[in-house]
Scaffold this motif. Structure first.
Motif, mmCIF file in Angstrom:
data_model
loop_
_atom_site.group_PDB
_atom_site.id
_atom_site.type_symbol
_atom_site.label_atom_id
_atom_site.label_comp_id
_atom_site.label_asym_id
_atom_site.label_seq_id
_atom_site.Cartn_x
_atom_site.Cartn_y
_atom_site.Cartn_z
ATOM 1 N N ARG A 1 0.860 -1.175 0.000
ATOM 2 C CA ARG A 1 0.000 0.000 0.000
ATOM 3 C C ARG A 1 0.901 1.232 0.000
ATOM 4 O O ARG A 1 1.722 1.396 0.903
ATOM 5 C CB ARG A 1 -0.912 0.011 1.233
ATOM 6 C CG ARG A 1 -1.832 -1.198 1.338
ATOM 7 C CD ARG A 1 -2.727 -1.090 2.563
ATOM 8 N NE ARG A 1 -3.549 -2.270 2.728
ATOM 9 C CZ ARG A 1 -4.723 -2.470 2.126
ATOM 10 N NH1 ARG A 1 -5.193 -1.519 1.313
ATOM 11 N NH2 ARG A 1 -5.415 -3.558 2.312
ATOM 12 N N TRP A 2 0.751 2.092 -0.993
ATOM 13 C CA TRP A 2 1.634 3.237 -1.125
ATOM 14 C C TRP A 2 1.091 4.423 -0.353
ATOM 15 O O TRP A 2 -0.075 4.791 -0.490
ATOM 16 C CB TRP A 2 1.825 3.613 -2.594
ATOM 17 C CG TRP A 2 2.445 2.524 -3.396
ATOM 18 C CD1 TRP A 2 1.849 1.751 -4.355
ATOM 19 C CD2 TRP A 2 3.792 2.057 -3.294
ATOM 20 N NE1 TRP A 2 2.738 0.839 -4.866
ATOM 21 C CE2 TRP A 2 3.940 0.994 -4.235
ATOM 22 C CE3 TRP A 2 4.888 2.417 -2.513
ATOM 23 C CZ2 TRP A 2 5.133 0.306 -4.407
ATOM 24 C CZ3 TRP A 2 6.082 1.727 -2.682
ATOM 25 C CH2 TRP A 2 6.200 0.696 -3.614
ATOM 26 N N LEU A 3 1.932 5.021 0.490
ATOM 27 C CA LEU A 3 1.598 6.230 1.240
ATOM 28 C C LEU A 3 2.200 7.422 0.518
ATOM 29 O O LEU A 3 3.428 7.547 0.444
ATOM 30 C CB LEU A 3 2.151 6.152 2.668
ATOM 31 C CG LEU A 3 1.701 4.968 3.529
ATOM 32 C CD1 LEU A 3 2.458 4.971 4.851
ATOM 33 C CD2 LEU A 3 0.210 5.018 3.772
ATOM 34 N N GLN A 4 1.373 8.278 -0.041
ATOM 35 C CA GLN A 4 1.881 9.418 -0.781
ATOM 36 C C GLN A 4 2.521 10.417 0.177
ATOM 37 O O GLN A 4 1.873 10.941 1.080
ATOM 38 C CB GLN A 4 0.754 10.084 -1.576
ATOM 39 C CG GLN A 4 0.148 9.191 -2.647
ATOM 40 C CD GLN A 4 1.194 8.671 -3.632
ATOM 41 O OE1 GLN A 4 2.018 9.446 -4.130
ATOM 42 N NE2 GLN A 4 1.159 7.385 -3.919
ATOM 43 N N GLU B 1 0.456 10.957 4.894
ATOM 44 C CA GLU B 1 -0.808 11.053 5.614
ATOM 45 C C GLU B 1 -1.224 9.674 6.116
ATOM 46 O O GLU B 1 -0.918 8.652 5.498
ATOM 47 C CB GLU B 1 -1.896 11.623 4.692
ATOM 48 C CG GLU B 1 -1.656 13.063 4.253
ATOM 49 C CD GLU B 1 -1.770 14.050 5.409
ATOM 50 O OE1 GLU B 1 -2.490 13.746 6.380
ATOM 51 O OE2 GLU B 1 -1.134 15.116 5.328
ATOM 52 N N VAL B 2 -1.952 9.659 7.235
ATOM 53 C CA VAL B 2 -2.436 8.401 7.792
ATOM 54 C C VAL B 2 -3.517 7.848 6.871
ATOM 55 O O VAL B 2 -4.481 8.547 6.555
ATOM 56 C CB VAL B 2 -3.003 8.611 9.210
ATOM 57 C CG1 VAL B 2 -3.462 7.284 9.799
ATOM 58 C CG2 VAL B 2 -1.968 9.254 10.114
ATOM 59 N N GLN C 1 1.382 10.526 16.213
ATOM 60 C CA GLN C 1 0.490 9.932 17.202
ATOM 61 C C GLN C 1 -0.678 9.232 16.529
ATOM 62 O O GLN C 1 -1.127 8.173 16.984
ATOM 63 C CB GLN C 1 0.005 11.013 18.168
ATOM 64 C CG GLN C 1 1.119 11.593 19.033
ATOM 65 C CD GLN C 1 0.696 12.799 19.824
ATOM 66 O OE1 GLN C 1 -0.150 13.580 19.393
ATOM 67 N NE2 GLN C 1 1.290 12.986 21.007
ATOM 68 N N ALA C 2 -1.164 9.823 15.424
ATOM 69 C CA ALA C 2 -2.263 9.197 14.692
ATOM 70 C C ALA C 2 -1.828 7.866 14.083
ATOM 71 O O ALA C 2 -2.583 6.885 14.088
ATOM 72 C CB ALA C 2 -2.783 10.143 13.610
ATOM 73 N N PHE C 3 -0.620 7.807 13.552
ATOM 74 C CA PHE C 3 -0.096 6.552 13.012
ATOM 75 C C PHE C 3 0.007 5.495 14.115
ATOM 76 O O PHE C 3 -0.356 4.329 13.914
ATOM 77 C CB PHE C 3 1.277 6.768 12.375
ATOM 78 C CG PHE C 3 1.245 7.045 10.894
ATOM 79 C CD1 PHE C 3 0.905 6.040 10.000
ATOM 80 C CD2 PHE C 3 1.566 8.298 10.395
ATOM 81 C CE1 PHE C 3 0.887 6.268 8.623
ATOM 82 C CE2 PHE C 3 1.550 8.545 9.030
ATOM 83 C CZ PHE C 3 1.205 7.535 8.147
ATOM 84 N N LEU C 4 0.523 5.902 15.272
ATOM 85 C CA LEU C 4 0.675 4.954 16.381
ATOM 86 C C LEU C 4 -0.683 4.438 16.858
ATOM 87 O O LEU C 4 -0.835 3.240 17.157
ATOM 88 C CB LEU C 4 1.426 5.624 17.534
ATOM 89 C CG LEU C 4 2.920 5.884 17.293
ATOM 90 C CD1 LEU C 4 3.488 6.812 18.361
ATOM 91 C CD2 LEU C 4 3.701 4.581 17.255
ATOM 92 N N GLN C 5 -1.673 5.312 16.926
ATOM 93 C CA GLN C 5 -3.010 4.897 17.338
ATOM 94 C C GLN C 5 -3.611 3.948 16.310
ATOM 95 O O GLN C 5 -4.225 2.932 16.664
ATOM 96 C CB GLN C 5 -3.906 6.122 17.506
ATOM 97 C CG GLN C 5 -5.321 5.806 17.975
ATOM 98 C CD GLN C 5 -5.339 5.167 19.349
ATOM 99 O OE1 GLN C 5 -4.702 5.659 20.276
ATOM 100 N NE2 GLN C 5 -6.078 4.062 19.500
#
Length: 460
Positions: free
Chosen positions: A214-217, A224-225, A253-257
């Motif tokens: 899955r590519w994260l731009q 972005e999450v 923090q959003a990624f960790l959550q």
């Protein structure tokens, strides 16, 4: 007593402690204060200058932080070796000849070998060879030399804010091996998220195994999450590779959550975070991890030497037994010979001193490179001043062929690299421009030469 009174001005808007720092810095750099010279005590210098002792203490602290001086417990403050790195002298001749360009000029992501602290390192190797020669050829712990792992844990706490123990540290043959080991161990046939553009070797590694990617731009502020979190997510949050942005703390923090909610993992590739040239360093993502979902990967190749081929991973406590079960023998690529000397080097404070000195030198070179690039016309492209890292990403305007530009630049002795190979969709086009191996005063001329090559390619 060092006479600084004539260099200080109470009418200046600049704080007095910064004036003291600047004055001492000039004397040290100019050779007026030799290597190993003991600076006056803070009390004595404060009395001589007629300032508060706390002002001198603050100035000394700044000099130590910049690598101009070192504090020896119970002995005082001493001048460090901060001689500028100069290119070798060219023998004079009756005919003035223009030297050919150095091969690999402006090569990105490579430290200057001239900055390597060869003599202190040799002393550490010699000391270990005398005191514990067996450690240079024999290793019992599959995770690496215990002394080195202990020093890495202390270093990560000191510089990156990561609370860990030596038991969590796995020594590898470099960051790339650590990344691949973590990916192989955690993906387990499920999906993985990678930044685009991102680090090409990890992209190839994942695709070769047939994993669903899955590519994260990634943009100027990182990735972005995603709405759907992958089993494993690989990020470069402190300094996105190759674009250079820093992932904001709320996104971290959003990624960790999201990883916690998914029951997944984050691999943090922190490849050159030591080299931040403005503002306060952002804590590592692993330092924010309270759920044990993040594996932190670091390397000595960028900060110390490519030749050592040493990196490391700091594992969440829950993963240590699982990784232990997979490592019966020491990691095949991790050099045993360098591990104990490196532990000795770090324990003595020499490694921190080296980082401060390298950061000071690279900051000067980054500023010179960025200032030179700022003079390029907007018709060629643009770049962001991230004040960090070991390369600058210059984004070409339009549909320029960055691979062809780099090929032509290589013919002229340049080592710049194209951006497009790092982007699976080939939408990102530009140049990765290094500066660490060049002197600050030569960078404007080198970048002017590169500009001429780019302009010639644009005209074609």
């Amino acid at each position: 007593m060092i006479d600084l009174s004539s260099l200080l001005s109470k009418r200046s808007a600049e704080p007095v402690y910064l004036q003291i720092v600047a004055a001492l810095r000039r004397q040290i750099s100019g050779g007026g204060l030799g290597i190993g010279t003991r600076l006056p005590s803070s009390r004595a210098l404060a009395q001589d200058l007629g300032v508060a002792r706390s002002t001198v203490v603050t100035a000394y602290d700044q000099l130590v932080a910049e690598g101009f001086a070192e504090a020896r417990r119970g002995a005082g403050i001493f001048v460090c070796d901060v001689a500028p790195i100069r290119p070798p002298e060219v023998p004079s001749s009756s005919v003035a000849a223009v030297p050919p360009p150095a091969p690999g000029m402006l090569l990105p992501g490579v430290p200057d070998p001239g900055v390597f602290p060869a003599r202190p390192w040799a002393r550490c190797v010699s000391r270990v060879a005398r005191m514990d020669p067996l450690s240079l050829s024999h290793q019992e712990d599959a995770f690496g030399d215990p002394d080195l792992r202990r020093e890495i844990a202390a270093y990560a706490a000191r510089w990156r804010g990561i609370a860990s123990s030596a038991e969590q540290v796995l020594v590898t043959s470099g960051a790339r091996e650590a990344l691949e080991l973590a990916m192989e161990f955690l993906v387990g046939g499920e999906d993985i998220a990678l930044e685009a553009p991102g680090f090409t070797p990890t992209q190839r590694f994942a695709q070769a195994r047939g994993w669903q990617v899955r590519w994260l731009q990634a943009g100027a502020r990182g990735a972005e999450v995603p709405r759907q979190m992958a089993r494993v997510t690989l990020l470069t949050p402190s300094h996105q590779f190759p674009l250079g942005g820093t992932l904001p703390v709320p996104q971290r923090q959003a990624f960790l959550q999201a990883a916690k909610d998914r029951g997944g993992w984050i691999i943090e590739d922190d490849f050159d975070s030591e080299f931040r040239y403005g503002g306060q360093p952002v804590p590592a993502m692993a330092a924010l991890d309270r759920e044990g979902r993040c594996i932190y990967v670091g390397t000595f190749s960028k900060t110390f030497s490519h030749a050592l081929r040493l990196g490391y991973a700091i594992l969440p406590p829950a993963l240590v037994p699982q990784f232990r079960s997979q490592f019966i023998h020491p990691s095949a690529g991790a050099a045993i010979t360098a591990q104990r000397p490196l532990a000795e080097f770090m324990a003595s404070g020499q490694y921190d001193r080296h980082i401060r000195r390298a950061r000071r030198l690279y900051a000067e070179r980054y500023a010179a490179a960025a200032d030179a690039l700022a003079g390029w016309p907007e018709t060629l492209g643009h770049f962001h001043r991230h004040n960090a890292g070991m390369q600058i990403a210059f984004h070409l305007k339009g549909a320029q062929d960055d691979t062809e530009i780099c090929r032509r630049a290589a013919e002229a002795g340049y080592g710049v690299r194209p951006l497009s190979p790092h982007d699976p969709e080939k939408q990102c086009r530009g140049l990765l421009i290094g500066f660490c191996q060049s002197q600050a005063d030569t960078l404007p001329g080198q970048i002017a030469g590169l500009r001429r090559i780019v302009e010639d390619c644009v005209k074609l």
